[in-house]
Every structure is written in structure tokens, then in C-alpha cells.
Motif scaffolding. Structure first.
Motif, PDB file in Angstrom:
ATOM      1  N   ARG A   1     -10.560  13.801 -72.363  1.00 19.01           N
ATOM      2  CA  ARG A   1      -9.183  13.891 -71.846  1.00 19.01           C
ATOM      3  C   ARG A   1      -8.680  12.529 -71.401  1.00 19.01           C
ATOM      4  O   ARG A   1      -7.479  12.259 -71.420  1.00 19.01           O
ATOM      5  CB  ARG A   1      -9.163  14.859 -70.654  1.00 19.01           C
TER       6      ARG A   1
ATOM      7  N   GLY B  34     -14.065  16.807 -72.547  1.00 21.04           N
ATOM      8  CA  GLY B  34     -13.479  17.564 -73.653  1.00 21.04           C
ATOM      9  C   GLY B  34     -14.484  18.279 -74.532  1.00 21.04           C
ATOM     10  O   GLY B  34     -14.187  18.616 -75.688  1.00 21.04           O
TER      11      GLY B  34
ATOM     12  N   PRO C 132     -14.193  13.256 -77.648  1.00 17.71           N
ATOM     13  CA  PRO C 132     -13.077  14.195 -77.476  1.00 17.71           C
ATOM     14  C   PRO C 132     -12.470  14.221 -76.079  1.00 17.71           C
ATOM     15  O   PRO C 132     -11.828  15.193 -75.690  1.00 17.71           O
ATOM     16  CB  PRO C 132     -13.751  15.538 -77.787  1.00 17.71           C
TER      17      PRO C 132
ATOM     18  N   LEU D  98      -9.185  17.852 -84.397  1.00 21.80           N
ATOM     19  CA  LEU D  98     -10.520  17.249 -84.321  1.00 21.80           C
ATOM     20  C   LEU D  98     -11.389  17.729 -85.479  1.00 21.80           C
ATOM     21  O   LEU D  98     -12.047  16.920 -86.159  1.00 21.80           O
ATOM     22  CB  LEU D  98     -11.166  17.602 -82.976  1.00 21.80           C
TER      23      LEU D  98
ATOM     24  N   VAL E 255      -7.023  11.522 -82.676  1.00 23.33           N
ATOM     25  CA  VAL E 255      -6.426  12.857 -82.677  1.00 23.33           C
ATOM     26  C   VAL E 255      -5.918  13.164 -81.275  1.00 23.33           C
ATOM     27  O   VAL E 255      -6.361  12.558 -80.296  1.00 23.33           O
ATOM     28  CB  VAL E 255      -7.456  13.925 -83.113  1.00 23.33           C
ATOM     29  N   PRO E 256      -4.979  14.108 -81.139  1.00 19.43           N
ATOM     30  CA  PRO E 256      -4.491  14.469 -79.803  1.00 19.43           C
ATOM     31  C   PRO E 256      -5.590  15.140 -78.990  1.00 19.43           C
ATOM     32  O   PRO E 256      -6.420  15.875 -79.525  1.00 19.43           O
ATOM     33  CB  PRO E 256      -3.346  15.453 -80.093  1.00 19.43           C
ATOM     34  N   TYR E 257      -5.574  14.908 -77.664  1.00 20.93           N
ATOM     35  CA  TYR E 257      -6.534  15.592 -76.805  1.00 20.93           C
ATOM     36  C   TYR E 257      -6.238  17.096 -76.781  1.00 20.93           C
ATOM     37  O   TYR E 257      -5.087  17.512 -76.756  1.00 20.93           O
ATOM     38  CB  TYR E 257      -6.483  15.049 -75.375  1.00 20.93           C
TER      39      TYR E 257
ATOM     40  N   THR F 200     -10.085  10.860 -79.248  1.00 16.09           N
ATOM     41  CA  THR F 200      -8.764  11.303 -78.803  1.00 16.09           C
ATOM     42  C   THR F 200      -7.888  10.089 -78.511  1.00 16.09           C
ATOM     43  O   THR F 200      -8.357   9.044 -78.072  1.00 16.09           O
ATOM     44  CB  THR F 200      -8.885  12.168 -77.539  1.00 16.09           C
ATOM     45  N   ARG F 201      -6.604  10.270 -78.744  1.00 18.01           N
ATOM     46  CA  ARG F 201      -5.626   9.208 -78.524  1.00 18.01           C
ATOM     47  C   ARG F 201      -5.195   9.239 -77.059  1.00 18.01           C
ATOM     48  O   ARG F 201      -4.098   9.666 -76.709  1.00 18.01           O
ATOM     49  CB  ARG F 201      -4.436   9.403 -79.470  1.00 18.01           C
ATOM     50  N   VAL F 202      -6.081   8.762 -76.176  1.00 19.67           N
ATOM     51  CA  VAL F 202      -5.830   8.828 -74.733  1.00 19.67           C
ATOM     52  C   VAL F 202      -6.221   7.511 -74.084  1.00 19.67           C
ATOM     53  O   VAL F 202      -7.020   6.738 -74.619  1.00 19.67           O
ATOM     54  CB  VAL F 202      -6.649   9.969 -74.077  1.00 19.67           C
TER      55      VAL F 202
ATOM     56  N   ASN G 297      -6.716  19.359 -79.027  1.00 23.34           N
ATOM     57  CA  ASN G 297      -6.365  19.984 -80.297  1.00 23.34           C
ATOM     58  C   ASN G 297      -7.629  20.129 -81.136  1.00 23.34           C
ATOM     59  O   ASN G 297      -8.018  19.225 -81.878  1.00 23.34           O
ATOM     60  CB  ASN G 297      -5.318  19.144 -81.024  1.00 23.34           C
TER      61      ASN G 297
END
Length: 373
Positions: free
Chosen positions: A276, A209, A274, A321, A313-315, A297-299, A317
Motif C-alpha cells: 500500500r 498488500g 504489492p 497484479l 499496477v494500482p494498489y 504497486t504504483r505508490v 487491484n
């Protein structure tokens, strides 16, 4: 650790492919713990892996097994596994070769998924086929996150369990420098004197990311002082990232592969992840243990790993970030709160000793003589 004499007759084979840093360090830690308990351990891995992780240095036997592209690897594995009570493979490709090597034998096969194999296009389909072959051949699949356990079950695993996997400590005890002197020294070397320092660590590959991170860096140029982003790692995207940094005049430095990640984190104001996809990210663990606020990231396994001790944070975005970093830089109380939460969260993670104990309990279960009916 206290050696357990009852395991002195057990012989295990650990199989490692090229191995990423997390799986290689885990196999070394596991080998050390098993040997300390009286288990005989053979590690099958490329010779360069033994040079890096020194399996023989903890009392294991090392057998050179070429990487998966070498046609002799399955034959070498089959020979090395002869007479083993059980075989434990780490990673998808190593597990697939091991399943082929054990074909026709009744030797129990344990597979640990440390991460998810990633690819696009036709190769993604090929990897899914490998996953199905591996989980159906395995006696037990151990996943390092709940997401990986669920994936193994969906793919057809007979028995999939959550694995206790620790972050192994340093192999040597470095001389501890005065942190008050070390921090400004490292920051000066990186060019971050008088400005915030943001650190990201990992291979320069698409799934990390870093393209999104560079997008976010545009917003940070408006801050005063402008934060410096340092990316530590090597990989195929180095040229592409370097061109973007230069063409877009971004406050980002590529510093290559570093052996002093602990020092970089000690000097950092914020750590960035960050990606994916991540399983049990070493950077996330090291950041929380080092009391460095983390934006990730929230993954994958990240939410399970860090709990409420990081900003998630969403991947993909870049705005989310960028905003999360700006908020943290403007809020020292929030940074201190995350530091304290990080220490508490890290205390809940399994130790190396607990990791070995759980794995050994699985070994005992699979090798225990079955009662006659």
C-alpha cells in the motif's frame, strides 16, 4: 573513501529506534563513511541493534538507549548528546525522543524520514501529531523520496530536502557460488522445479498488500505449470495468511524470515511488491540490481525509484497484479527488456560514498561558524 582531516573535531550523534532493516543498514553505512572521514560518531540505539548492525565494528561508539516505551530513553539520549556538534535522528519515534532530549539546547537536529509511519484510527491521529512536533523541532528534514519531502513541508518543516540514500552492500563478502548450480538448488528447496517462481519479501503486515497478492494467486492457479509464490518474512498476519493459503488451496508458501534473500532473488522469475505504501524499497532495489523483473504497486516512492524498469499496477487491484504477472510469464522478451532497464536504472542510484558526502555537506552547513556582522 579518503579521510578528511578537517572533520576530525566534529562529533555527531546518530539516533536509531527499534529501526527497520533499511534505516539500521543506512545508519551503519553512514557511521562507517563518517568515521572514515575523521568524524567522531556516537550511535544511540538499543543494544540489540548494535548486535545486528555492529556499529562499533566500523569505529563508532555505541550507547544503549532503550526503545521509546522506556521512560529512561529521553534522559539517556540527553546525556549522550551532551557536547555533540549536531544530532541526526532516523525514524519518527527516535526523532521525537531526540527532540525532547534536545529541548532547551541549540544543538542542530537533522531528521531523516526513511518511510512513512502507518496506523489506522486514533493512532493515526497520534502519529500525525508526532510528525508535526518532529518537523518543527528539526533544523533540517531529509526525506528519502520526493513524497516524503512534500509531506514534511506540508507538515510544517522549515527546511526539507531530498536525501541521497544508497542501498548498502553486504557487510561481508559471501562465497560466490556458481549461479548455474545455485539457481536449481534453491528452486528445488522451495518446490519450484519445473514451474515459475514468484518472490515477495517483507514483514507480514497489513500495509504489505499480501491479502491482494493472495487474491491474485487465484488467477495463477489456472496456468500450466502453476507458478509458486514464496513469501519471505515474519509478522502478525502469518496465521491469517496461512489459513487463507490452506483454505483456498493457493500456490503460496510462507518461508519465514530469510537471510538469503539474494539467493531467493537469483532463483526467481519475477519479484512482487504489492504494498500500500513504500519509500525506497530494498526489495525493489535488490530485484533490479539482480536482473529480476519486478511487478510493483504504483505508490509512494516506487515510481521515482524504478522509472520504466518495472511493471507498475494500482494498489489493491488483484486483477491488474495477476494480469501483469501473466503477461510477463508469457513474454520472455519483455522480461529481458526489464532486466536491462533495471541495470541501467540501478546505475543512477546514489552510492554509499555519495550518500555520506551529501549528509556531510549538510553537517558542514549547519556547523559552519557564522560571520560576525
Amino acid at each position: 573513501m579518503t579521510p578528511v582531516s578537517s572533520h576530525s573535531s566534529m562529533r555527531t550523534v546518530q539516533v536509531l529506534g527499534g529501526g527497520n532493516a533499511a534505516s539500521g543498514a543506512h545508519v551503519r553505512s553512514l557511521a562507517a563513511g563518517l568515521v572514515a572521514r575523521g568524524v567522531r560518531v556516537t550511535v544511540c540505539a538499543p543494544v540489540e541493534a548494535d548486535h545486528t548492525y555492529d556499529f562499533t565494528g566500523v569505529g563508532a561508539e555505541h550507547v544503549h538507549v532503550p526503545r521509546s516505551s522506556d521512560p529512561g530513553s529521553v534522559a539517556a539520549l540527553r546525556a549522550a548528546c551532551t557536547g555533540a556538534d549536531l544530532v541526526h535522528a532516523h525514524g519518527l519515534h527516535a526523532s521525537f525522543r531526540t527532540a525532547l532530549a534536545l529541548s532547551g539546547r541549540r544543538t542542530p537536529l537533522i531528521v531523516t524520514w526513511h518511510d512513512r509511519a502507518r496506523a489506522d484510527g486514533p493512532r493515526a491521529h497520534f502519529l500525525r501529531v508526532l510528525e508535526r512536533r518532529v518537523v518543527r523541532a528539526a533544523t533540517v528534514v531529509l526525506g528519502t523520496t520526493s513524497a516524503l519531502v512534500d509531506r514534511a513541508r506540508r507538515t510544517g518543516a522549515r527546511d526539507a530536502r531530498l536525501a541521497a540514500v544508497s542501498l548498502p552492500g553486504p557487510r561481508t563478502s559471501p562465497v560466490v557460488d556458481d549461479p548455474d548450480r545455485l539457481r536449481p538448488k534453491v528452486r528445488a528447496e522451495l518446490g519450484a522445479t519445473g514451474r515459475p517462481l514468484l518472490i515477495a519479501v517483507g514483514s507480514l503486515e497489513r500495509h504489505r498488500g499480501y491479502d491482494v497478492l493472495l487474491d491474485a494467486a487465484h488467477a495463477w492457479r489456472r496456468l500450466d505449470p502453476v507458478p509458486l509464490v514464496v513469501l519471505a518474512g515474519e509478522g502478525p498476519l502469518r496465521g491469517e495468511l496461512r489459513r487463507r493459503i490452506e483454505d483456498e488451496e493457493l500456490p503460496v508458501r510462507l518461508v519465514g524470515r530469510r537471510e538469503d534473500v539474494a539467493d531467493l532473488l537469483a532463483a526467481a522469475d519475477i519479484a512482487l511488491l504489492p504494498s500500500r505504501w513504500e519509500a525506497r524499497s530494498p526489495l525493489a532495489q535488490e530485484a533490479l540490481q539482480a536482473r529480476v523483473p519486478l511487478v510493483a504497486t504504483r505508490v509512494g516512492g516506487i515510481p521515482e525509484l524504478v522509472g520504466d524498469a518495472a511493471e507498475l499496477v494500482p494498489y489493491g487491484n488483484a486483477r491488474a497484479l495477476a494480469d501483469a504477472v501473466v503477461r510477463l510469464l508469457d513474454d520472455p522478451e519483455r522480461r529481458e527488456l526489464l532486466k536491462e532497464r533495471g541495470v541501467r536504472q540501478a546505475a543512477t542510484w546514489p552510492t554509499e560514498d555519495e550518500t555520506v558526502a551529501q549528509v556531510l555537506s549538510v553537517y558542514d552547513e549547519l556547523t559552519r561558524p557564522r560571520p560576525l556582522i
